[in-house]
Motif scaffolding. Structure first.
Motif, PDB file in Angstrom:
ATOM      1  N   GLU A   1       9.331  11.006 -18.861  1.00 59.96           N
ATOM      2  CA  GLU A   1       9.587  10.784 -17.823  1.00 59.96           C
ATOM      3  C   GLU A   1      11.503  11.521 -17.640  1.00 59.96           C
ATOM      4  OE1 GLU A   1      10.486   6.735 -18.240  1.00 59.96           O
ATOM      5  OE2 GLU A   1       8.432   6.429 -18.388  1.00 59.96           O
ATOM      6  N   THR A   2      11.588  12.295 -16.128  1.00 61.65           N
ATOM      7  CA  THR A   2      13.114  12.574 -16.322  1.00 61.65           C
ATOM      8  C   THR A   2      13.955  11.383 -15.027  1.00 61.65           C
ATOM      9  OG1 THR A   2      11.996  13.907 -15.153  1.00 61.65           O
ATOM     10  CG2 THR A   2      12.415  14.925 -16.677  1.00 61.65           C
ATOM     11  N   ARG A   3      15.037  11.477 -14.547  1.00 64.21           N
ATOM     12  CA  ARG A   3      15.719  11.136 -13.925  1.00 64.21           C
ATOM     13  C   ARG A   3      16.046  11.676 -12.380  1.00 64.21           C
ATOM     14  NH1 ARG A   3      21.489  10.153 -16.188  1.00 64.21           N
ATOM     15  NH2 ARG A   3      22.251   8.833 -14.143  1.00 64.21           N
ATOM     16  N   GLU A   4      15.001  12.411 -12.294  1.00 62.16           N
ATOM     17  CA  GLU A   4      15.049  13.453 -10.571  1.00 62.16           C
ATOM     18  C   GLU A   4      13.991  12.596  -9.993  1.00 62.16           C
ATOM     19  OE1 GLU A   4      14.926  17.758  -9.251  1.00 62.16           O
ATOM     20  OE2 GLU A   4      14.767  17.634 -11.539  1.00 62.16           O
ATOM     21  N   TRP A   5      14.248  11.848  -8.764  1.00 60.09           N
ATOM     22  CA  TRP A   5      13.398  11.611  -7.864  1.00 60.09           C
ATOM     23  C   TRP A   5      12.049  12.371  -7.365  1.00 60.09           C
ATOM     24  CZ3 TRP A   5      15.335   7.061  -5.077  1.00 60.09           C
ATOM     25  CH2 TRP A   5      15.783   5.883  -5.311  1.00 60.09           C
ATOM     26  N   ASN A   6      11.270  11.844  -7.223  1.00 62.97           N
ATOM     27  CA  ASN A   6       9.741  12.099  -6.427  1.00 62.97           C
ATOM     28  C   ASN A   6       9.536  13.927  -7.217  1.00 62.97           C
ATOM     29  OD1 ASN A   6      10.004  10.009  -4.684  1.00 62.97           O
ATOM     30  ND2 ASN A   6      11.770  10.963  -3.956  1.00 62.97           N
ATOM     31  N   MET A   7      10.356  14.139  -8.100  1.00 66.23           N
ATOM     32  CA  MET A   7       9.550  15.669  -8.666  1.00 66.23           C
ATOM     33  C   MET A   7       8.965  15.285  -9.894  1.00 66.23           C
ATOM     34  SD  MET A   7      10.805  18.293  -7.562  1.00 66.23           S
ATOM     35  CE  MET A   7      11.325  17.953  -6.007  1.00 66.23           C
ATOM     36  N   VAL A   8       7.556  16.366  -9.906  1.00 63.71           N
ATOM     37  CA  VAL A   8       7.021  16.842 -11.657  1.00 63.71           C
ATOM     38  C   VAL A   8       6.827  18.153 -11.097  1.00 63.71           C
ATOM     39  CG1 VAL A   8       4.663  17.300 -12.402  1.00 63.71           C
ATOM     40  CG2 VAL A   8       5.475  15.361 -10.652  1.00 63.71           C
ATOM     41  N   GLU A   9       7.569  18.342 -13.091  1.00 68.25           N
ATOM     42  CA  GLU A   9       7.105  19.950 -13.026  1.00 68.25           C
ATOM     43  C   GLU A   9       6.552  20.181 -14.547  1.00 68.25           C
ATOM     44  OE1 GLU A   9      12.011  20.728 -11.852  1.00 68.25           O
ATOM     45  OE2 GLU A   9      11.761  20.384 -14.333  1.00 68.25           O
ATOM     46  N   LEU A  10       5.761  21.147 -14.328  1.00 70.79           N
ATOM     47  CA  LEU A  10       4.833  21.745 -15.614  1.00 70.79           C
ATOM     48  C   LEU A  10       5.709  22.501 -16.394  1.00 70.79           C
ATOM     49  CD1 LEU A  10       1.558  21.932 -13.782  1.00 70.79           C
ATOM     50  CD2 LEU A  10       2.662  19.970 -14.234  1.00 70.79           C
ATOM     51  N   VAL A  11       6.029  22.639 -17.393  1.00 75.90           N
ATOM     52  CA  VAL A  11       6.863  23.479 -18.126  1.00 75.90           C
ATOM     53  C   VAL A  11       5.963  23.484 -19.491  1.00 75.90           C
ATOM     54  CG1 VAL A  11       8.623  23.493 -19.422  1.00 75.90           C
ATOM     55  CG2 VAL A  11       8.562  21.994 -17.840  1.00 75.90           C
ATOM     56  N   VAL A  12       5.772  25.407 -19.131  1.00 71.06           N
ATOM     57  CA  VAL A  12       4.368  25.268 -20.177  1.00 71.06           C
ATOM     58  C   VAL A  12       5.767  26.527 -21.044  1.00 71.06           C
ATOM     59  CG1 VAL A  12       2.431  27.037 -20.886  1.00 71.06           C
ATOM     60  CG2 VAL A  12       2.275  25.597 -19.176  1.00 71.06           C
ATOM     61  N   SER A  13       5.626  26.206 -22.612  1.00 68.27           N
ATOM     62  CA  SER A  13       6.157  27.590 -23.417  1.00 68.27           C
ATOM     63  C   SER A  13       7.714  27.312 -23.253  1.00 68.27           C
ATOM     64  CB  SER A  13       5.885  29.331 -23.309  1.00 68.27           C
ATOM     65  OG  SER A  13       4.151  28.558 -23.720  1.00 68.27           O
ATOM     66  N   GLY A  14       8.454  26.157 -22.862  1.00 65.14           N
ATOM     67  CA  GLY A  14       9.383  26.478 -22.574  1.00 65.14           C
ATOM     68  C   GLY A  14      10.220  26.706 -20.594  1.00 65.14           C
ATOM     69  N   GLU A  15       9.425  26.978 -20.257  1.00 68.05           N
ATOM     70  CA  GLU A  15       9.240  27.929 -19.507  1.00 68.05           C
ATOM     71  C   GLU A  15       8.463  27.489 -17.888  1.00 68.05           C
ATOM     72  OE1 GLU A  15       7.886  31.576 -16.047  1.00 68.05           O
ATOM     73  OE2 GLU A  15       8.287  31.692 -18.555  1.00 68.05           O
ATOM     74  N   MET A  16       9.662  26.666 -17.021  1.00 66.21           N
ATOM     75  CA  MET A  16       9.279  25.837 -15.829  1.00 66.21           C
ATOM     76  C   MET A  16       7.800  26.109 -14.873  1.00 66.21           C
ATOM     77  SD  MET A  16      10.493  23.263 -11.814  1.00 66.21           S
ATOM     78  CE  MET A  16      11.201  25.278 -11.650  1.00 66.21           C
ATOM     79  N   VAL A  17       6.711  26.603 -14.988  1.00 58.46           N
ATOM     80  CA  VAL A  17       5.640  27.485 -13.651  1.00 58.46           C
ATOM     81  C   VAL A  17       5.728  27.142 -12.840  1.00 58.46           C
ATOM     82  CG1 VAL A  17       4.976  27.748 -15.909  1.00 58.46           C
ATOM     83  CG2 VAL A  17       3.604  26.259 -15.294  1.00 58.46           C
ATOM     84  N   PHE A  18       5.843  25.661 -12.261  1.00 58.75           N
ATOM     85  CA  PHE A  18       4.775  24.496 -11.113  1.00 58.75           C
ATOM     86  C   PHE A  18       5.745  23.404 -11.031  1.00 58.75           C
ATOM     87  CE2 PHE A  18       2.612  21.785  -8.501  1.00 58.75           C
ATOM     88  CZ  PHE A  18       1.795  22.198  -7.871  1.00 58.75           C
ATOM     89  N   ARG A  19       6.520  22.951 -10.008  1.00 56.38           N
ATOM     90  CA  ARG A  19       6.921  22.473  -9.177  1.00 56.38           C
ATOM     91  C   ARG A  19       6.334  21.426  -8.026  1.00 56.38           C
ATOM     92  NH1 ARG A  19      13.826  21.358  -9.193  1.00 56.38           N
ATOM     93  NH2 ARG A  19      14.117  19.706  -8.672  1.00 56.38           N
ATOM     94  N   CYS A  20       6.339  20.684  -7.893  1.00 58.19           N
ATOM     95  CA  CYS A  20       6.117  19.744  -6.419  1.00 58.19           C
ATOM     96  C   CYS A  20       6.426  18.634  -6.413  1.00 58.19           C
ATOM     97  CB  CYS A  20       4.358  19.751  -5.932  1.00 58.19           C
ATOM     98  SG  CYS A  20       3.712  18.532  -7.139  1.00 58.19           S
ATOM     99  N   ASP A  21       6.354  17.543  -5.338  1.00 58.62           N
ATOM    100  CA  ASP A  21       7.287  16.322  -5.143  1.00 58.62           C
ATOM    101  C   ASP A  21       5.730  15.233  -5.326  1.00 58.62           C
ATOM    102  OD1 ASP A  21       6.819  13.535  -3.615  1.00 58.62           O
ATOM    103  OD2 ASP A  21       9.209  14.421  -1.990  1.00 58.62           O
ATOM    104  N   ILE A  22       6.127  14.703  -6.041  1.00 55.21           N
ATOM    105  CA  ILE A  22       5.165  13.514  -7.163  1.00 55.21           C
ATOM    106  C   ILE A  22       3.828  12.916  -5.861  1.00 55.21           C
ATOM    107  CG2 ILE A  22       6.541  11.838  -7.109  1.00 55.21           C
ATOM    108  CD1 ILE A  22       5.365  11.222  -9.636  1.00 55.21           C
ATOM    109  N   LYS A  23       4.406  12.434  -4.782  1.00 54.29           N
ATOM    110  CA  LYS A  23       4.090  11.642  -3.376  1.00 54.29           C
ATOM    111  C   LYS A  23       3.074  13.008  -3.031  1.00 54.29           C
ATOM    112  CE  LYS A  23       7.366   8.260  -2.696  1.00 54.29           C
ATOM    113  NZ  LYS A  23       8.052   7.817  -1.967  1.00 54.29           N
ATOM    114  N   GLN A  24       2.879  14.690  -3.330  1.00 51.15           N
ATOM    115  CA  GLN A  24       2.574  15.396  -2.629  1.00 51.15           C
ATOM    116  C   GLN A  24       0.368  14.947  -3.548  1.00 51.15           C
ATOM    117  OE1 GLN A  24       4.245  19.205  -2.636  1.00 51.15           O
ATOM    118  NE2 GLN A  24       5.225  18.546  -0.634  1.00 51.15           N
ATOM    119  N   LEU A  25       1.007  14.325  -4.337  1.00 52.70           N
ATOM    120  CA  LEU A  25      -0.001  14.562  -5.305  1.00 52.70           C
ATOM    121  C   LEU A  25      -1.485  12.888  -4.740  1.00 52.70           C
ATOM    122  CD1 LEU A  25       0.843  15.043  -8.817  1.00 52.70           C
ATOM    123  CD2 LEU A  25      -0.662  16.312  -7.690  1.00 52.70           C
ATOM    124  N   GLN A  26      -2.570  13.308  -5.240  1.00 49.82           N
ATOM    125  CA  GLN A  26      -3.315  12.189  -4.605  1.00 49.82           C
ATOM    126  C   GLN A  26      -3.675  11.145  -5.987  1.00 49.82           C
ATOM    127  OE1 GLN A  26      -7.256  13.782  -3.980  1.00 49.82           O
ATOM    128  NE2 GLN A  26      -6.675  14.614  -1.958  1.00 49.82           N
TER     129      GLN A  26
END
Length: 92
Positions: A45-70
């Motif tokens: 869990e993070t504090r940033e509203w509406n965000m999803v970030e995928l982190v692999v080996s300490g590097e963010m590789v993908f970011r989107c608004d959580i409401k874009q996901l089905q």
């Protein structure tokens, strides 16, 4: 990306029915799609509203608004899930 890579799903709270809180219902398809490709998922869990970030080996590789996901599902028909899985696969 090798199989069984550790992917950290960092997600923030979002508003639904007038209530703002952390929910994982929209992450189910993304988690299923990543696990189907052999990756391990850890939710954080993070504090940033509406965000999803995928982190692999300490590097963010993908970011989107959580409401874009089905909502729910297995992620196979969700184009955002497909893009996220591709980003994880290209992380190395």
């Amino acid at each position: 990306m090798p199989k069984n890579a550790l992917v950290t799903l960092c997600y923030g709270p979002y508003e639904s029915s007038g209530v703002v809180k952390h929910r994982t219902f929209r992450l189910q398809g993304l988690q299923a799609a990543l696990r189907a490709r052999g990756h391990q998922c850890v939710s954080e869990e993070t504090r940033e509203w509406n965000m999803v970030e995928l982190v692999v080996s300490g590097e963010m590789v993908f970011r989107c608004d959580i409401k874009q996901l089905q909502f729910g599902g297995d992620g196979q028909l969700d184009p955002v899930c497909k893009a996220a899985v591709e980003a994880v696969e290209k992380a190395y």
